[in-house]
Write a protein that holds these residues in place. Structure first.
Motif, PDB file in Angstrom:
ATOM      1  N   GLY A 321      35.080  25.460  32.745  1.00  0.00           N
ATOM      2  CA  GLY A 321      35.638  24.562  33.750  1.00  0.00           C
ATOM      3  C   GLY A 321      34.952  24.668  35.088  1.00  0.00           C
ATOM      4  N   THR A 322      35.728  24.436  36.134  1.00  0.00           N
ATOM      5  CA  THR A 322      35.216  24.478  37.495  1.00  0.00           C
ATOM      6  C   THR A 322      35.066  25.921  37.967  1.00  0.00           C
ATOM      7  OG1 THR A 322      37.427  24.457  38.466  1.00  0.00           O
ATOM      8  CG2 THR A 322      36.435  22.304  37.982  1.00  0.00           C
ATOM      9  N   ALA A 323      34.460  26.062  39.131  1.00  0.00           N
ATOM     10  CA  ALA A 323      34.363  27.397  39.722  1.00  0.00           C
ATOM     11  C   ALA A 323      35.746  28.006  39.899  1.00  0.00           C
ATOM     12  CB  ALA A 323      33.631  27.317  41.061  1.00  0.00           C
ATOM     13  N   GLU A 324      36.712  27.182  40.297  1.00  0.00           N
ATOM     14  CA  GLU A 324      38.080  27.667  40.480  1.00  0.00           C
ATOM     15  C   GLU A 324      38.697  28.104  39.153  1.00  0.00           C
ATOM     16  OE1 GLU A 324      36.852  25.332  43.900  1.00  0.00           O
ATOM     17  OE2 GLU A 324      36.850  24.872  41.754  1.00  0.00           O
ATOM     18  N   ASP A 325      38.443  27.336  38.085  1.00  0.00           N
ATOM     19  CA  ASP A 325      38.955  27.714  36.766  1.00  0.00           C
ATOM     20  C   ASP A 325      38.374  29.052  36.319  1.00  0.00           C
ATOM     21  OD1 ASP A 325      40.486  25.345  36.345  1.00  0.00           O
ATOM     22  OD2 ASP A 325      38.671  24.271  35.750  1.00  0.00           O
ATOM     23  N   ILE A 326      37.073  29.206  36.493  1.00  0.00           N
ATOM     24  CA  ILE A 326      36.392  30.426  36.046  1.00  0.00           C
ATOM     25  C   ILE A 326      36.853  31.622  36.862  1.00  0.00           C
ATOM     26  CG2 ILE A 326      34.137  31.547  35.905  1.00  0.00           C
ATOM     27  CD1 ILE A 326      33.019  28.702  35.211  1.00  0.00           C
ATOM     28  N   SER A 327      36.972  31.435  38.175  1.00  0.00           N
ATOM     29  CA  SER A 327      37.457  32.524  39.025  1.00  0.00           C
ATOM     30  C   SER A 327      38.869  32.930  38.644  1.00  0.00           C
ATOM     31  CB  SER A 327      37.410  32.088  40.493  1.00  0.00           C
ATOM     32  OG  SER A 327      37.989  33.056  41.323  1.00  0.00           O
ATOM     33  N   SER A 328      39.714  31.951  38.345  1.00  0.00           N
ATOM     34  CA  SER A 328      41.093  32.244  37.964  1.00  0.00           C
ATOM     35  C   SER A 328      41.149  33.045  36.654  1.00  0.00           C
ATOM     36  CB  SER A 328      41.886  30.945  37.825  1.00  0.00           C
ATOM     37  OG  SER A 328      43.201  31.190  37.385  1.00  0.00           O
ATOM     38  N   THR A 329      40.323  32.645  35.677  1.00  0.00           N
ATOM     39  CA  THR A 329      40.296  33.375  34.411  1.00  0.00           C
ATOM     40  C   THR A 329      39.802  34.806  34.608  1.00  0.00           C
ATOM     41  OG1 THR A 329      39.866  31.301  33.226  1.00  0.00           O
ATOM     42  CG2 THR A 329      39.436  33.345  32.039  1.00  0.00           C
ATOM     43  N   LEU A 330      38.773  34.971  35.426  1.00  0.00           N
ATOM     44  CA  LEU A 330      38.271  36.317  35.696  1.00  0.00           C
ATOM     45  C   LEU A 330      39.317  37.159  36.425  1.00  0.00           C
ATOM     46  CD1 LEU A 330      34.575  35.522  36.669  1.00  0.00           C
ATOM     47  CD2 LEU A 330      35.338  36.842  34.681  1.00  0.00           C
ATOM     48  N   SER A 331      40.094  36.539  37.291  1.00  0.00           N
ATOM     49  CA  SER A 331      41.176  37.271  37.965  1.00  0.00           C
ATOM     50  C   SER A 331      42.205  37.765  36.958  1.00  0.00           C
ATOM     51  CB  SER A 331      41.841  36.375  39.015  1.00  0.00           C
ATOM     52  OG  SER A 331      40.962  36.087  40.074  1.00  0.00           O
ATOM     53  N   SER A 332      42.539  36.919  35.973  1.00  0.00           N
ATOM     54  CA  SER A 332      43.489  37.326  34.935  1.00  0.00           C
ATOM     55  C   SER A 332      42.932  38.471  34.098  1.00  0.00           C
ATOM     56  CB  SER A 332      43.816  36.134  34.027  1.00  0.00           C
ATOM     57  OG  SER A 332      44.490  35.124  34.744  1.00  0.00           O
ATOM     58  N   ILE A 333      41.639  38.407  33.796  1.00  0.00           N
ATOM     59  CA  ILE A 333      40.991  39.477  33.041  1.00  0.00           C
ATOM     60  C   ILE A 333      41.048  40.783  33.829  1.00  0.00           C
ATOM     61  CG2 ILE A 333      38.725  40.276  32.244  1.00  0.00           C
ATOM     62  CD1 ILE A 333      38.175  37.357  31.385  1.00  0.00           C
ATOM     63  N   SER A 334      40.775  40.701  35.132  1.00  0.00           N
ATOM     64  CA  SER A 334      40.852  41.895  35.974  1.00  0.00           C
ATOM     65  C   SER A 334      42.275  42.433  36.042  1.00  0.00           C
ATOM     66  CB  SER A 334      40.334  41.571  37.375  1.00  0.00           C
ATOM     67  OG  SER A 334      40.449  42.679  38.234  1.00  0.00           O
ATOM     68  N   ASP A 335      43.244  41.542  36.158  1.00  0.00           N
ATOM     69  CA  ASP A 335      44.645  41.975  36.213  1.00  0.00           C
ATOM     70  C   ASP A 335      45.055  42.715  34.943  1.00  0.00           C
ATOM     71  OD1 ASP A 335      44.952  40.882  38.721  1.00  0.00           O
ATOM     72  OD2 ASP A 335      45.898  39.036  38.015  1.00  0.00           O
ATOM     73  N   ALA A 336      44.392  42.391  33.833  1.00  0.00           N
ATOM     74  CA  ALA A 336      44.695  43.069  32.573  1.00  0.00           C
ATOM     75  C   ALA A 336      44.074  44.460  32.503  1.00  0.00           C
ATOM     76  CB  ALA A 336      44.208  42.230  31.393  1.00  0.00           C
ATOM     77  N   GLY A 337      43.307  44.846  33.526  1.00  0.00           N
ATOM     78  CA  GLY A 337      42.732  46.182  33.562  1.00  0.00           C
ATOM     79  C   GLY A 337      41.274  46.266  33.173  1.00  0.00           C
ATOM     80  N   VAL A 338      40.646  45.128  32.845  1.00  0.00           N
ATOM     81  CA  VAL A 338      39.225  45.126  32.512  1.00  0.00           C
ATOM     82  C   VAL A 338      38.431  45.373  33.792  1.00  0.00           C
ATOM     83  CG1 VAL A 338      37.310  43.732  31.641  1.00  0.00           C
ATOM     84  CG2 VAL A 338      39.552  43.600  30.538  1.00  0.00           C
ATOM     85  N   GLU A 339      37.498  46.319  33.746  1.00  0.00           N
ATOM     86  CA  GLU A 339      36.746  46.699  34.946  1.00  0.00           C
ATOM     87  C   GLU A 339      35.429  45.966  35.093  1.00  0.00           C
ATOM     88  OE1 GLU A 339      36.882  50.978  36.062  1.00  0.00           O
ATOM     89  OE2 GLU A 339      37.820  51.198  34.107  1.00  0.00           O
ATOM     90  N   GLY A 340      34.931  45.391  34.010  1.00  0.00           N
ATOM     91  CA  GLY A 340      33.652  44.716  34.098  1.00  0.00           C
ATOM     92  C   GLY A 340      33.492  43.675  33.010  1.00  0.00           C
ATOM     93  N   VAL A 341      32.644  42.684  33.280  1.00  0.00           N
ATOM     94  CA  VAL A 341      32.435  41.571  32.351  1.00  0.00           C
ATOM     95  C   VAL A 341      30.936  41.350  32.166  1.00  0.00           C
ATOM     96  CG1 VAL A 341      32.753  39.096  31.985  1.00  0.00           C
ATOM     97  CG2 VAL A 341      34.608  40.455  32.954  1.00  0.00           C
ATOM     98  N   LEU A 342      30.513  41.275  30.905  1.00  0.00           N
ATOM     99  CA  LEU A 342      29.156  40.871  30.563  1.00  0.00           C
ATOM    100  C   LEU A 342      29.137  39.352  30.472  1.00  0.00           C
ATOM    101  CD1 LEU A 342      28.386  43.330  27.607  1.00  0.00           C
ATOM    102  CD2 LEU A 342      28.287  43.769  30.057  1.00  0.00           C
ATOM    103  N   LEU A 343      28.186  38.721  31.140  1.00  0.00           N
ATOM    104  CA  LEU A 343      28.136  37.268  31.232  1.00  0.00           C
ATOM    105  C   LEU A 343      26.924  36.715  30.484  1.00  0.00           C
ATOM    106  CD1 LEU A 343      28.859  36.989  35.063  1.00  0.00           C
ATOM    107  CD2 LEU A 343      30.502  36.580  33.209  1.00  0.00           C
TER     108      LEU A 343
END
Length: 377
Positions: A321-343
């Protein structure tokens, strides 16, 4: 040989709450014949790594493959070898961690330790290893050996890592006799003056989780359920398991493929186009048959979802999606305790630039990252 000692490996030391790495651009991460499919060149690899470095992204992580899927000449075999790639990328960058993916069943620990020490000296302590136990029989056959069963591959890994550690640290030659390795007067020179490289592993099975929790710094997980509450439960279980059984704190990362468009639907349509309309069934069939144990017994619906995710971005979680959609999803991933993401992206250069221009500022506003400092001269 002397060098300035630094402990600046951002995979472990970065203060960003959500760390990021670009994965697989030494070859690509999608199974598709779409015209936008990334075709790796050395020049593109350097540009991507230097862009990630400027953006303050913590890591550049290679994929590893010794033999193409399906047939000789298939593009899935066109990956830069991971130690020589890391040496070149390390020399071309200033601060990001450069990680070599290593097939433990193919690469002897002496070779790995010597090569890693070389990259670590070039990078001043920024090398890392993504450890894989090997799962592609044709690759093992190329080296004149048969692929062991699941337990044997992890048993070899349990012997490999302590040997790597000893070679890294010990100043005197040593002998070792084990089930898989017999070493006489083993040593590596020159030594790296830096701590052992950061180790990562994607142990998904129960045996794999045991190995990762006991041996590596970063565990890379595949979400079993995409809901945030389920992801948090999976992350918490991994951390608690490592803490209670081995007395160590382990960092948990995951992989995501990124498709940034003007809407989520537009992004989904694009993924559908490159996965289905321009799909590479030949490569995908070979990958599935070799990598997914008992694939014929997986329920049809689950198998179709698995095939789609592997084709879209090597099995990663979708950031659409948009930058806002992607940022929101990454925020949810971080809230779940994930410390890093491979892109990963289908188009790494354009995708990373767009991500840096539009998504990173939103992650900074959300408190997940801080603006990148200028690169040292």
């Amino acid at each position: 040989m002397t060098t300035t000692i630094s402990t600046n490996n951002p995979m472990l030391t970065s203060a960003n709450k959500l760390k990021l790495a670009v994965f697989g651009f030494n070859g690509g991460a999608a199974f598709t014949n779409h015209p936008d499919r990334y075709v790796p060149t050395w020049e593109s690899n350097v540009r991507i790594a230097q862009m990630a470095d400027r953006l303050g992204i913590e890591g550049a992580i290679s994929a590893s493959r010794w033999k193409a899927f399906g047939r000789d000449g298939h593009y899935s075999g066109d990956l830069f070898e991971t130690f020589t790639w890391a040496a070149g990328i390390a020399a071309s960058t200033k601060r990001l961690c450069v990680m070599s993916t290593v097939h433990l069943s193919v690469i002897h620990p002496i070779i790995a330790a010597r090569a890693s020490a070389t990259v670590d000296l070039i990078s001043k302590g920024r090398h890392g290893l993504n450890l894989v136990c090997g799962w592609y029989p044709d690759e093992m056959g190329m080296f004149g050996s048969e692929m062991g069963d699941h337990e044997d591959r992890y048993a070899l890994a349990e012997e490999w890592v302590p040997l790597f550690d000893r070679l890294w640290k010990e100043e005197q030659s040593f002998d070792f006799s084990g089930k898989f390795y017999n070493l006489k007067k083993a040593i590596i020179q020159p030594k790296s003056p830096f701590p052992r490289p950061v180790l990562m592993n994607a142990g998904g099975s129960e045996r794999g989780r045991e190995f990762a929790a006991n041996n590596v710094d970063v565990a890379f997980i595949v979400p079993q359920d995409p809901r945030p509450e389920a992801l948090k439960k999976q992350v918490d279980f991994y951390r608690t398991f490592a803490r209670e059984k081995y007395g160590k704190e382990i960092k948990v990362w995951m992989s995501c493929y990124v498709v940034q468009r003007n809407s989520v639907q537009e992004a989904r349509d694009y993924v559908q186009d490159y996965v289905v309309n321009h799909g590479d069934e030949e490569g995908l069939d070979s990958f599935i048959s070799n990598n997914i144990g008992n694939a014929k017994n997986v329920p049809e619906g689950a198998m179709q979802q698995m095939r789609f995710a592997i084709a879209a971005g090597y099995g990663g979680y979708p950031l659409l999606g948009t930058a806002e959609d992607i940022s929101s999803t990454l925020s949810s991933i971080s809230d779940a305790g994930v410390e890093g993401v491979l892109l990963t992206w289908l188009d790494y250069e354009g995708g990373l630039k767009n991500f840096g221009d539009t998504v990173l500022p939103l992650l900074e506003q959300a408190g997940l990252r801080v603006p990148a400092e200028p690169l040292p001269v």
